[in-house]
Structure formats: C-alpha cells, structure tokens
Scaffold this motif. Structure first.
Motif, short mmCIF file in Angstrom:
data_model
loop_
_atom_site.label_atom_id
_atom_site.label_comp_id
_atom_site.label_asym_id
_atom_site.label_seq_id
_atom_site.Cartn_x
_atom_site.Cartn_y
_atom_site.Cartn_z
N GLU A 3 -6.90 1.03 -0.53
CA GLU A 3 -7.15 0.30 -0.18
C GLU A 3 -8.63 0.44 0.73
O GLU A 3 -8.91 -0.55 1.14
CB GLU A 3 -6.31 0.06 0.99
CG GLU A 3 -6.07 -1.17 1.68
CD GLU A 3 -4.47 -1.52 2.85
OE1 GLU A 3 -4.21 -0.36 2.91
OE2 GLU A 3 -4.27 -2.38 2.42
N ASP A 10 -5.86 -1.47 -5.02
CA ASP A 10 -5.24 -2.03 -4.03
C ASP A 10 -5.78 -3.19 -3.28
O ASP A 10 -6.27 -2.51 -2.62
CB ASP A 10 -4.19 -0.76 -2.65
CG ASP A 10 -4.02 -0.89 -1.59
OD1 ASP A 10 -3.24 -2.70 -1.61
OD2 ASP A 10 -3.16 -0.46 -1.47
N THR A 31 0.50 -1.06 0.33
CA THR A 31 -0.17 -0.04 0.38
C THR A 31 1.01 1.08 -0.13
O THR A 31 0.21 2.43 -0.86
CB THR A 31 -1.06 -0.23 1.59
OG1 THR A 31 -1.68 -1.17 1.63
CG2 THR A 31 -1.77 1.36 1.22
MG MG Z 1 -1.78 -2.52 2.12
#
Ligand code: MG
Ligand code: ATP
Length: 332
Positions: free
Chosen positions: A110, A186, A70
């Motif tokens: 994310e 993500d 990330t």
């Molecule tokens: Mg991550």
C-alpha cells in the motif's frame, strides 16, 4: 548499508522453478488462505477469512476503508504474523517455508518502498540482483519495464524527484522484474491520474496474460468489476461474498430496471400489475422495476397501446456491482 536494509524490507531472491514445481503450479491453487485472523488490541481487523485463488486467476479483494484488506495482504505476504490461520503459496506453507513462499511473490505494498537515493533503473536493477538475475537479463527487463511504464526518459533520475504516480510505477517495475508467478498489489492505482493508472493496469494485465496470478485489493468497484475474474468482498474483517462480478450481480436478487420516457402524462396505476413490482417517476422518466425485464417490457408496451401513449425513449439496466457492494456491506 543499502543491501542490509534491502534484505529486511524486500522480497527474497527468486530462483527459477524446477519442472517438478512447474507441474505442481498447474494443479494446485496459487494461493490458499485458511482461517486467517488478526487483531490489534480491541480491533479485530481480520476475523477468520478463508479463500483460495486459482493459478492465472485475476482475483480482487474489494472492501471499504478499514475492511481489513491491507492487514490480510500483509499477512499473505509475510510482513505481519497472523494470530491464527495459514497461508499456502503454490503448495508452500508461508510459516513453515518462508523463503520458498516469498520467492514466488511480487508485492506492491500500500505504501511504496523504493529507494529515493537510487534512480528508477538502479532500483529495478537492485531488486533483479537480489533475485539472482544475470546482468543481461536485468538490463533487458529494466529497459522493457521502463519503456512499458512510461519511465524511459526519466530512467536515470533519482526517484526522490519523482511524482507519486512515477514512484508507484517504479515500485510496480521492481515487483515484476523477476517475473513472479504471483503478483500481489495493494491498491496499486489509488490516487493516480488516468495515464499512470492505465500504464499500471495494462502492465498487470500483460503479466496476467503471460501466466501470473494476480491478487489485487481495491475499493474501486468499477476497476474490480472490469479487471477481476472473481471478486471477494470483505467488510469489517469478514468475507461477505466471493464470486464473479456477473454472478454477484445476479445472485443478490436485485431488481432490474427499465427507464421510459412517454410523450404525455401517464398514471402509475396503469403499470403496477403483473410483472412490474415498483414504478417511480424520476425527473421526466418513469422507472419500472421487475425481476424479469423481458416480461416487464412486454407489459409496458401493452399498456402504452391500450392507453394510446407513445414511448420517446427506453433504456434498461441491471444492478451494478456497486449496488451489490452497498447492499452486502449494509447487511453485514
Ligand atoms: Mg488498505
Ligand atoms: N498496525 C495497526 N495497528 C492498529 N490497528 C490497525 C493496524 N493496521 C490496521 N489496523 C486497523 O485494522 C482495521 C483494518 O485496517 P486495514 O488497513 O487492513 O483496512 P483496509 O481494508 O486496507 O482499508 P483501506 O481501504 O483504508 O486501505 C482498521 O480498523 C485499522 O484501523
């Protein structure tokens, strides 16, 4: 207010590529990451990573929790400033020409970033407006995305009433509405049910077939193995391998295995010669390990004829991407 908030949290407007840019798109990497580094206090989240992704490639960043996926994606998408290194999107340096580079990306972060007080359709339409799409195009694309992602019946409900999987699908639709040349996702299917996962994966695959480059982070090895043309394995902030899933499996020099059930008891010593380097009994089946599966099977057949035993079943398997992943992440 919404507009202002939007400008600070969403990608910038996208304009159509000129023919000159389209030509460049075919000859230069879609993404180049050069010596990227990022630390948070004492934690070196990303330690100096470099890789490049070809146009139209389906590229995976695979790594365990905390590997730095990330953090890398946030630097690549301009959300986080790197301590060092550069990110080049279709030849455009993100640092030097932020807006132009951002225009080429569709990002699914994310943690989703859709507006809860807007409906699914309004969220998609709003993003379309910021990317400068005409009303007709916005409406057409929103309709198609809502249908393809299984949201048509809930299109006009506020997204605050949506489940996690539905919100993630709206987020995907928002990232795709301007049909970006590069999609960056993500962990897009993390924690979702089979239906949501399939709808999202199918849509991303369709975008890839139509020419978008896809960069996907995941710790789902099976997903990476099935979807990605190349996989970059990251662990503890560093790249430990980049290759096709097939080559990763082959180049780690892991043994192939043949599993055999015999009709009666056999001796381990009969087999531990020639091509078979290890033999172990697992429940009622023998597992034989060898570099050359073909030769190993020849040897097993020869032994069983000499000893007068019968084979009841036989199956073979090479190392899985999971074996490779565990091996690489253990070593580094
Ligand atoms: Mg991550
Ligand atoms: N904003 C932050 N402040 C402090 N530390 C951070 C921050 N963001 C990430 N880290 C640390 O950087 C390291 C890498 O985190 P990152 O979120 O990039 O991992 P990841 O590979 O995405 O993991 P996951 O699979 O769990 O999403 C971790 O040790 C994490 O605690």
């Amino acid at each position: 207010m919404i507009k202002l908030l939007y400008i600070f949290t969403k990608p910038v407007p996208f304009r159509k590529h000129s023919s000159k840019q389209t030509n460049l798109y075919h000859i230069m990497p879609a993404l180049e990451v050069r010596n990227l580094k990022k630390s948070f206090g004492d934690v070196q989240a990303v330690k100096d990573i470099s890789f490049s992704v070809e146009p139209k490639e389906f590229f995976g960043l695979l790594g365990p929790n905390g590997a730095g996926k990330t953090t890398s994606i946030r630097m690549i998408t301009g959300v986080l400033n790197p301590d060092a290194g550069s990110v080049i999107i279709e030849g455009t340096d993100l640092k030097k020409n932020f807006l132009e580079a951002k225009m080429k990306m569709g990002v699914i972060p994310e943690v989703g970033n859709i507006y809860p007080d807007l409906s699914a359709r309004e969220n998609i339409d709003l993003v379309g407006r910021f990317y400068g799409l005409s009303k007709a195009t916005r409406e057409d694309r929103a309709d198609k995305l809502l249908t393809d992602l299984g949201l048509k019946e809930r299109a006009d409900d506020l997204t605050r009433k949506f489940s996690k999987g539905m919100r993630q699908r709206v987020s995907i639709a928002c990232a795709m509405v301007h049909e970006p040349p590069i999609l960056i996702l993500d962990e897009p299917t993390e924690g979702l049910d089979v239906m949501s996962r399939r709808l999202i994966v199918d849509k991303v695959k369709e975008m890839n077939r139509k020419g978008s480059t896809v960069i996907l982070t995941t710790h789902n090895i099976e997903e990476a193995s099935r979807l990605c043309q190349r996989v970059c394995i990251v662990n503890k902030g560093s790249i430990v391998a980049i290759d096709t899933p097939d080559r990763l499996r082959k180049t780690t020099e892991m043994m192939q295995m043949v599993e055999v059930a015999f009709d009666r008891k056999v001796e381990q010593a009969w087999f531990l010669t020639g091509y078979i380097s290890r033999a172990e009994l697992c429940n009622d089946k023998w597992r034989f390990y060898a570099d050359d599966l073909d030769k190993a099977i020849e040897q097993i057949v020869k032994v069983k004829e000499e000893q007068g035993v019968k084979i009841l079943s036989m199956s073979t398997s090479g190392p899985t991407l999971e074996d490779v992943f565990v091996k690489l992440c253990e070593v580094h």
